[in-house]
Design a protein around this motif. Structure first.
Motif, mmCIF file in Angstrom:
data_model
loop_
_atom_site.group_PDB
_atom_site.id
_atom_site.type_symbol
_atom_site.label_atom_id
_atom_site.label_comp_id
_atom_site.label_asym_id
_atom_site.label_seq_id
_atom_site.Cartn_x
_atom_site.Cartn_y
_atom_site.Cartn_z
ATOM 1 N N GLN A 11 0.821 -1.210 0.000
ATOM 2 C CA GLN A 11 0.000 0.000 0.000
ATOM 3 C C GLN A 11 0.854 1.260 0.000
ATOM 4 N N MET A 12 1.912 1.275 0.762
ATOM 5 C CA MET A 12 2.778 2.455 0.835
ATOM 6 C C MET A 12 3.355 2.804 -0.534
ATOM 7 N N LEU A 13 3.743 1.769 -1.288
ATOM 8 C CA LEU A 13 4.362 1.966 -2.597
ATOM 9 C C LEU A 13 3.335 2.009 -3.724
ATOM 10 N N ASP A 14 2.060 1.867 -3.369
ATOM 11 C CA ASP A 14 0.969 1.951 -4.340
ATOM 12 C C ASP A 14 1.164 0.941 -5.467
ATOM 13 N N LEU A 15 1.518 -0.277 -5.109
ATOM 14 C CA LEU A 15 1.875 -1.274 -6.109
ATOM 15 C C LEU A 15 0.676 -1.895 -6.809
ATOM 16 N N SER B 109 2.753 8.495 -6.409
ATOM 17 C CA SER B 109 3.414 9.262 -5.352
ATOM 18 C C SER B 109 4.907 9.257 -5.609
ATOM 19 N N VAL B 110 5.596 10.205 -5.005
ATOM 20 C CA VAL B 110 7.046 10.279 -5.141
ATOM 21 C C VAL B 110 7.692 9.029 -4.547
ATOM 22 N N VAL B 111 7.148 8.534 -3.444
ATOM 23 C CA VAL B 111 7.700 7.336 -2.812
ATOM 24 C C VAL B 111 7.611 6.148 -3.765
ATOM 25 N N GLY B 112 6.457 5.976 -4.400
ATOM 26 C CA GLY B 112 6.293 4.871 -5.328
ATOM 27 C C GLY B 112 7.186 5.003 -6.548
ATOM 28 N N GLU B 113 7.313 6.219 -7.069
ATOM 29 C CA GLU B 113 8.168 6.441 -8.241
ATOM 30 C C GLU B 113 9.629 6.211 -7.902
ATOM 31 N N THR B 114 10.039 6.664 -6.728
ATOM 32 C CA THR B 114 11.428 6.471 -6.308
ATOM 33 C C THR B 114 11.732 4.996 -6.119
ATOM 34 N N PHE B 115 10.789 4.253 -5.539
ATOM 35 C CA PHE B 115 11.012 2.826 -5.347
ATOM 36 C C PHE B 115 11.212 2.114 -6.681
ATOM 37 N N LEU B 116 10.483 2.512 -7.706
ATOM 38 C CA LEU B 116 10.638 1.866 -9.009
ATOM 39 C C LEU B 116 12.035 2.076 -9.573
ATOM 40 N N ARG B 117 12.664 3.175 -9.228
ATOM 41 C CA ARG B 117 14.050 3.375 -9.656
ATOM 42 C C ARG B 117 14.969 2.385 -8.950
ATOM 43 N N PHE B 118 14.687 2.120 -7.680
ATOM 44 C CA PHE B 118 15.448 1.089 -6.960
ATOM 45 C C PHE B 118 15.206 -0.285 -7.591
ATOM 46 N N LEU B 119 13.938 -0.551 -7.914
ATOM 47 C CA LEU B 119 13.554 -1.857 -8.444
ATOM 48 C C LEU B 119 14.174 -2.116 -9.810
ATOM 49 N N SER B 120 14.347 -1.066 -10.599
ATOM 50 C CA SER B 120 14.876 -1.243 -11.952
ATOM 51 C C SER B 120 16.348 -1.639 -11.952
ATOM 52 N N ALA C 287 12.291 -2.864 6.569
ATOM 53 C CA ALA C 287 11.077 -2.446 7.274
ATOM 54 C C ALA C 287 10.836 -3.270 8.525
ATOM 55 N N PHE C 288 11.071 -4.583 8.448
ATOM 56 C CA PHE C 288 10.853 -5.453 9.604
ATOM 57 C C PHE C 288 11.816 -5.071 10.739
ATOM 58 N N LYS C 289 13.071 -4.879 10.395
ATOM 59 C CA LYS C 289 14.053 -4.517 11.411
ATOM 60 C C LYS C 289 13.754 -3.131 11.986
ATOM 61 N N LEU C 290 13.348 -2.201 11.122
ATOM 62 C CA LEU C 290 12.993 -0.863 11.581
ATOM 63 C C LEU C 290 11.770 -0.906 12.491
ATOM 64 N N MET C 291 10.768 -1.714 12.112
ATOM 65 C CA MET C 291 9.581 -1.841 12.951
ATOM 66 C C MET C 291 9.950 -2.319 14.341
ATOM 67 N N ASP C 292 10.842 -3.316 14.418
ATOM 68 C CA ASP C 292 11.236 -3.839 15.725
ATOM 69 C C ASP C 292 11.993 -2.792 16.531
ATOM 70 N N ARG D 148 6.185 3.232 8.848
ATOM 71 C CA ARG D 148 5.888 3.688 7.481
ATOM 72 C C ARG D 148 6.370 5.120 7.268
ATOM 73 N N ARG D 149 6.095 5.992 8.201
ATOM 74 C CA ARG D 149 6.527 7.384 8.045
ATOM 75 C C ARG D 149 8.037 7.482 7.919
ATOM 76 N N GLN D 150 8.767 6.700 8.738
ATOM 77 C CA GLN D 150 10.223 6.741 8.685
ATOM 78 C C GLN D 150 10.740 6.219 7.350
ATOM 79 N N LEU D 151 10.161 5.141 6.842
ATOM 80 C CA LEU D 151 10.571 4.612 5.546
ATOM 81 C C LEU D 151 10.329 5.629 4.438
ATOM 82 N N GLU D 152 9.175 6.260 4.456
ATOM 83 C CA GLU D 152 8.865 7.262 3.435
ATOM 84 C C GLU D 152 9.877 8.404 3.458
#
Length: 267
Positions: free
Chosen positions: A180-184, A191-202, A215-220, A241-245
């Motif tokens: 949901q955060m990345l609007d996949l 969103s900028v977050v989703g667009e930026t992630f696609l650059r990582f994914l590419s 995210a799991f480690k950050l959540m803990d 989620r806010r921190q990841l964004e």
């Protein structure tokens, strides 16, 4: 996309600072408490649907390479866990072997699964919250960052709450939150977050799995710093989620390994 239903959760009582390697944790009525809040699917709407009007953006134009990467990831997201498929059963058994290499699993339906933080003896009933990709995420985490995986599974780090979040169900929630955060589920990122992630994914087709581990480690870490207990899980997820964004949107970040929270995986 598949409809991911809701469910209840079971909070696991921490009997010690962490399970020793080789020990077996058996839940009893005195050691678990059923909660009424939903941990899966639509029950996470308060965590995942955090879009703000100021974040609204038109769809971004994608390169052919980005379109291909996004389509492959969306195809993964579309796959439901199906216990009748041998490959899915084997993947689940592999997760057990990675989590508890010293302990034999007595069946894909077994009360042993509760030791990993599933809600019941059949993990397939929990996968509706994240699909098969949530199992793939857990497997990637266990293989790529085995120490961090074991630390979180066995709650070996930090001064923890008496009532802890269940590891496996929390993992499914993280998969769902990231989708949901990345609007996949959209044709193109909005969103900028989703667009930026696609650059990582590419440049790294495992970017979603890697972000999951971060995210799991950050959540803990947030869980520990907030001294949270199981009723505050949604609050911790929102903070995660806010921190990841924020980290993803830093201008000079060009790969996930550059995110500040990535360093948590080496601790």
């Amino acid at each position: 996309m598949n409809d991911r239903g809701g469910g209840s959760f079971v909070a696991v009582r921490r009997i010690s600072q962490g399970l020793e390697r080789g020990s077996v944790y058996h839940s009893s009525s005195a050691e678990v408490v059923a909660g009424s809040a939903a941990w899966l699917g639509r029950g996470l709407s308060c965590v995942c649907a955090q879009g703000r009007d100021s974040d609204a953006r038109p769809s971004f134009d994608l390169t052919p390479a980005q379109e291909d990467c996004l389509e492959r990831l969306q195809n993964r997201i579309d796959v439901s866990y199906d216990s009748s498929i041998p490959h899915h059963q084997e993947a689940l058994k592999d997760l057990w072997k990675l989590a508890f290499p010293e302990q034999e699993l007595h069946g894909v339906v077994s009360n042993q699964w509760k030791e990993m933080g599933w809600q019941g003896k059949d993990p397939s009933t929990d996968f509706r919250g994240g699909g098969f990709i949530s199992l793939e995420n857990l497997l990637y985490f266990a293989r790529k960052f085995s120490k961090s995986f074991q630390d979180l599974l066995r709650k070996q780090v930090g001064d923890r709450s008496v009532w802890e979040y269940p590891f496996a169900v929390a993992g499914i929630n993280i998969t769902f939150m990231l989708i949901q955060m990345l609007d996949l589920e959209a044709v193109k990122p909005r969103s900028v977050v989703g667009e930026t992630f696609l650059r990582f994914l590419s440049v790294n087709e495992s970017a979603f799995d890697l972000l999951y581990c971060i995210a799991f480690k950050l959540m803990d870490q947030q869980w520990l710093s907030m001294r949270a207990s199981y009723m505050e899980f949604n609050t911790v997820m929102k903070s995660t989620r806010r921190q990841l964004e924020r980290e993803i949107m830093v201008e000079d970040i060009t790969r996930l390994e550059d995110l500040p929270s990535y360093s948590l995986l080496s601790q």
